[in-house]
Design an enzyme around this catalytic site. Structure first.
Site, short mmCIF file in Angstrom:
data_model
loop_
_atom_site.label_atom_id
_atom_site.label_comp_id
_atom_site.label_asym_id
_atom_site.label_seq_id
_atom_site.Cartn_x
_atom_site.Cartn_y
_atom_site.Cartn_z
N ASP A 1 0.73 -0.94 0.01
CA ASP A 1 -0.16 -0.02 -0.19
C ASP A 1 1.02 1.30 -0.05
OD1 ASP A 1 -2.25 -1.52 -0.16
OD2 ASP A 1 -2.49 -1.30 2.13
N LYS B 1 -19.11 -23.78 -21.91
CA LYS B 1 -18.03 -23.55 -20.87
C LYS B 1 -17.49 -22.23 -20.81
CE LYS B 1 -14.61 -26.43 -18.65
NZ LYS B 1 -13.67 -25.54 -18.51
N LYS C 1 -14.13 -29.76 -25.68
CA LYS C 1 -13.23 -28.71 -26.07
C LYS C 1 -13.18 -28.22 -27.61
CE LYS C 1 -11.62 -27.69 -21.65
NZ LYS C 1 -10.18 -27.71 -21.65
S1 IVH Z 1 -20.68 -27.89 -14.83
C1 IVH Z 1 -18.81 -31.32 -11.53
N1 IVH Z 1 -21.18 -26.29 -16.51
O1 IVH Z 1 -15.71 -25.66 -15.87
C2 IVH Z 1 -18.54 -29.81 -12.44
N2 IVH Z 1 -18.96 -26.03 -15.21
O2 IVH Z 1 -13.81 -27.95 -15.40
C3 IVH Z 1 -19.93 -29.55 -12.89
N3 IVH Z 1 -17.52 -24.11 -16.10
O3 IVH Z 1 -15.29 -25.80 -12.27
C4 IVH Z 1 -19.36 -28.26 -13.78
N4 IVH Z 1 -19.15 -23.25 -17.56
O4 IVH Z 1 -16.10 -23.68 -13.26
C5 IVH Z 1 -20.21 -26.82 -15.70
N5 IVH Z 1 -21.84 -24.52 -18.21
C6 IVH Z 1 -21.02 -24.89 -17.06
C7 IVH Z 1 -19.50 -24.36 -17.10
C8 IVH Z 1 -18.80 -24.89 -16.23
C9 IVH Z 1 -17.83 -23.24 -16.85
C10 IVH Z 1 -16.43 -24.54 -15.21
C11 IVH Z 1 -16.55 -24.59 -13.89
C12 IVH Z 1 -15.85 -26.00 -13.46
C13 IVH Z 1 -15.03 -26.19 -14.54
C14 IVH Z 1 -15.00 -27.55 -14.80
#
Ligand code: IVH
Length: 677
Positions: free
Chosen positions: A39, A119, A309
């Site tokens: 800071d 995602k 992906k």
């Molecule tokens: S479902 C059991 N839906 O991706 C995990 N995840 O690699 C279920 N993420 O930690 C996750 N968009 O932060 C889900 N539509 C989506 C998502 C999503 C981004 C991220 C989430 C998770 C990571 C998994």
């Protein structure tokens, strides 16, 4: 130098110092000065600007946003673990995902609906509402325990603080992804490498006022605990929470087949650059929540979801050199050092060449112009050579037959295929300095000892300085040696001490995984921990005669096969390994293995299956037993309590042996009754 130039020089130096500290905080998660020192540095810069108009015009501090993220958030255990997702990269991977689901559920060509959702490449968080009021907000943390970032999450206007609606569950846990819009990111870029880092930094501000300066957004995508559970499908869940005021991604869609998955994938891939947020693929989730429950999870990820992906980003560059790297299992991996090139927003200067066969097959040589690709978090790889650009005097690359340690390497014969492995290995274990260093990196990693502040780079640094050479050295670090090192200050040393102290208490399964025995991953480590129960019993493996007897019993464990047993034997046959592990054990408190769900239907019971079932696969039957506190054995012995006999092709020999040993036999119909099916 005139006065003005001198001031500019001082100012620039302070700005650079601030940037350096930000890098330690934001990128390396390893702060080197205290918050107050930080800071005052900021204040000095601010005062310099205030008193000298010409500095203000340079506008350097404006580009540096936010304070360093704090490590001081309260740790809170998640009501339900926040898992991660496994990845698919192509049609074949998706095909495998769908067939695995069908196999697990014992479905024959039954139609399964999937919810397809972008995602979002941000930071996940979970919001807990009690009787409609937002009472807790946590970061993901390590998946089991998160950090209380409620006040920061509350600064996001679009997150409902109170929800009203009919049928509202009294306990509602909504999970979602926090992100920064691409446009907003361009305005605040500052010292952040990408929007994801900026969102993470912003969420971990100590002062919520700082968070509120950075325009965070979110999409809700899932749930943790809901009581009472009122939803039947993911689609129903998403539309209901939308009506309660949550933001859900408008591109979510139900798909019914692999063809539809592919069409949706290509469509979203084609429009992704027009979206205001980064996405790195689509998440596919089984829509029916009952099926999700049946499918359950493996140790890290649900069986009912996958991240598909987008195809890898590609670029063309030139190979400057080919070097070899030695992994913790002794695998020798060739790596191409390439002229730095940007692939999908990241500068790449190394690309993997996989193994010797791959180099020969593609005839890759130093000096070649090559196409490289990068998919998600996967290491960039060399895809092909542009032979038209090859220099006529280039020479074929000869793969070294020695390890970096000078030791001989060879390829094993694969037990099941009887073919030579593609991977060349060094077999010197801890006697090879290169393997030993990688083993240390594995030991401190997230799923192992999980020591904050002791990442790969720090292990390299401490190795070179001979501060850490063996696992037990971690617990006897001479901190005086670190004090004067570049990048280390009082605060970071204190944090490291604390993290190391904390890691001394470790669960048996984590410990077994951390040791890094080849072929013993997290799942197998859990199975072994369940068998040994305590470190004292596990340590019996270190004694030759005991080991022989114990290894014979391991074959009874479902999931442990000959390959694992041979690997444990090899590992334990080395005096050096045993010495290293015993010294490590001396420094630790290793907790006995806790069987989850002890109160279940099969608590303290051992079961085995023979024959196939109509309503479920063997994998589902196994996971039902484990989720209900039981253990599944791989062979019949006196230790077996119940043999479950499926209608389809049971092994007569097994049934007869069970009868001889007076083991309880349960037929398929009775089995369903026990399970209330
Ligand atoms: S479902 C059991 N839906 O991706 C995990 N995840 O690699 C279920 N993420 O930690 C996750 N968009 O932060 C889900 N539509 C989506 C998502 C999503 C981004 C991220 C989430 C998770 C990571 C998994």
């Amino acid at each position: 130098m005139n006065q003005k130039l001198k001031v500019i020089d001082i100012y620039r130096k302070k700005i650079n110092l601030l940037k350096k500290h930000n890098k330690s905080y934001f990128d390396n998660d390893n702060p080197t000065i205290s918050d107050s020192e930080y800071d005052s540095l900021k204040k000095e810069i601010f005062n310099l600007e205030k008193n000298n108009d010409y500095l203000k015009k340079l506008n350097l501090s404006k580009k540096i946003i936010g304070s360093p993220p704090s490590n001081k958030f309260k740790k809170v255990k998640h009501l339900k673990p926040m898992l991660s997702l496994s990845n698919a990269f192509d049609k074949k991977d998706m095909n495998d995902f769908v067939s695995k689901i069908n196999n697990f559920l014992n479905f024959k060509n039954q139609n399964i609906e999937f919810s397809s959702e972008p995602k979002i490449d941000g930071i996940s968080a979970t919001l807990i509402y009690e009787n409609g009021v937002l009472t807790k907000g946590l970061s993901r943390g390590d998946g089991a325990t998160g950090e209380d970032i409620l006040e920061n999450l509350k600064t996001i206007n679009t997150i409902p603080k109170k929800i009203k609606g009919n049928n509202l569950p009294s306990l509602l846990e909504i999970r979602g992804e926090i992100y920064i819009g691409k446009k907003d990111f361009n305005n605040i870029k500052g010292n952040f490498a990408n929007p994801r880092n900026a969102a993470g930094g912003s969420l971990r501000q100590k002062n919520p006022k700082e968070t509120s300066k950075i325009p965070l957004k979110y999409f809700a995508y899932g749930f943790g605990v809901i009581e009472p559970m009122i939803f039947n499908t993911q689609k129903e869940f998403l539309s209901k929470i939308k009506s309660w005021g949550f933001l859900i991604n408008p591109l979510s869609k139900i798909v019914n087949s692999l063809d539809e998955i592919e069409i949706q994938h290509q469509y979203i891939d084609s429009i992704k650059s027009s979206l205001d947020y980064d996405i790195d693929g689509l998440v596919y989730k089984v829509n029916d929540l009952k099926l999700q429950l049946r499918l359950g999870n493996t140790s890290n990820s649900p069986r009912w979801a996958i991240a598909y992906k987008f195809s890898a980003e590609k670029a063309v560059t030139k190979i400057k050199d080919i070097v070899i790297q030695v992994g913790r299992t002794g695998a020798i991996t060739p790596v191409a050092k390439v002229e730095p090139v940007t692939v999908g927003g990241v500068v790449v200067s190394n690309a993997t060449l996989h193994n010797e066969d791959e180099i020969n097959r593609k005839d890759i040589r130093i000096g070649d112009t090559v196409k490289i690709q990068r998919a998600g978090d996967v290491i960039p790889q060399v895809v092909s050579v542009d032979f038209s650009k090859r220099n006529h005097n280039s020479k074929k690359y000869i793969f070294p037959n020695k390890c970096l340690c000078g030791g001989a390497t060879h390829k094993e014969i694969n037990k099941s295929t009887k073919k030579e492995d593609a991977v060349r290995r060094c077999f010197k274990g801890y006697d090879c300095n290169y393997i030993a260093r990688e083993k240390l990196k594995h030991l401190v990693s997230k799923d192992a000892f999980n020591i904050d502040g002791l990442g790969k780079k720090v292990i390299d640094q401490f190795w070179d300085l001979k501060i850490i050479r063996e696992p037990s050295d971690i617990f006897t670090i001479n901190y005086n040696k670190i004090q004067n090192l570049e990048g280390w200050g009082k605060l970071s040393i204190d944090n490291l001490k604390k993290a190391i102290e904390k890691s001394k208490i470790i669960e048996l399964d984590r410990f077994i995984f951390s040791v890094g025995i080849r072929h013993i991953g997290q799942e197998n480590a859990k199975i072994l921990a369940g068998f040994f129960q305590s470190i004292e019993k596990f340590s019996k493996l270190f004694e030759k005669n005991d080991r022989k007897k114990i290894l014979k019993h391991l074959i009874d464990l479902d999931g442990i096969g000959e390959i694992q047993i041979e690997s444990i034997n090899n590992f334990c046959s080395s005096d050096k390994n045993i010495n290293i592990i015993e010294q490590l054990i001396d420094k630790l408190k290793i907790n006995n293995f806790k069987t989850r769900n002890k109160k279940g239907k099969f608590s303290n019971k051992t079961l085995m299956f023979t024959g196939g079932f109509d309503k479920m696969s063997r994998s589902e039957a196994k996971s039902l037993v484990e989720n209900n506190g039981g253990k599944v054995l791989g062979s019949i012995s006196k230790k077996l309590n119940i043999l479950v006999v499926g209608n389809s092709k049971p092994t007569k020999k097994k049934v007869d042996l069970a009868k001889q040993l007076n083991i309880k036999i349960v037929k398929e119909n009775e089995w369903y009754k026990i399970l209330d099916l």
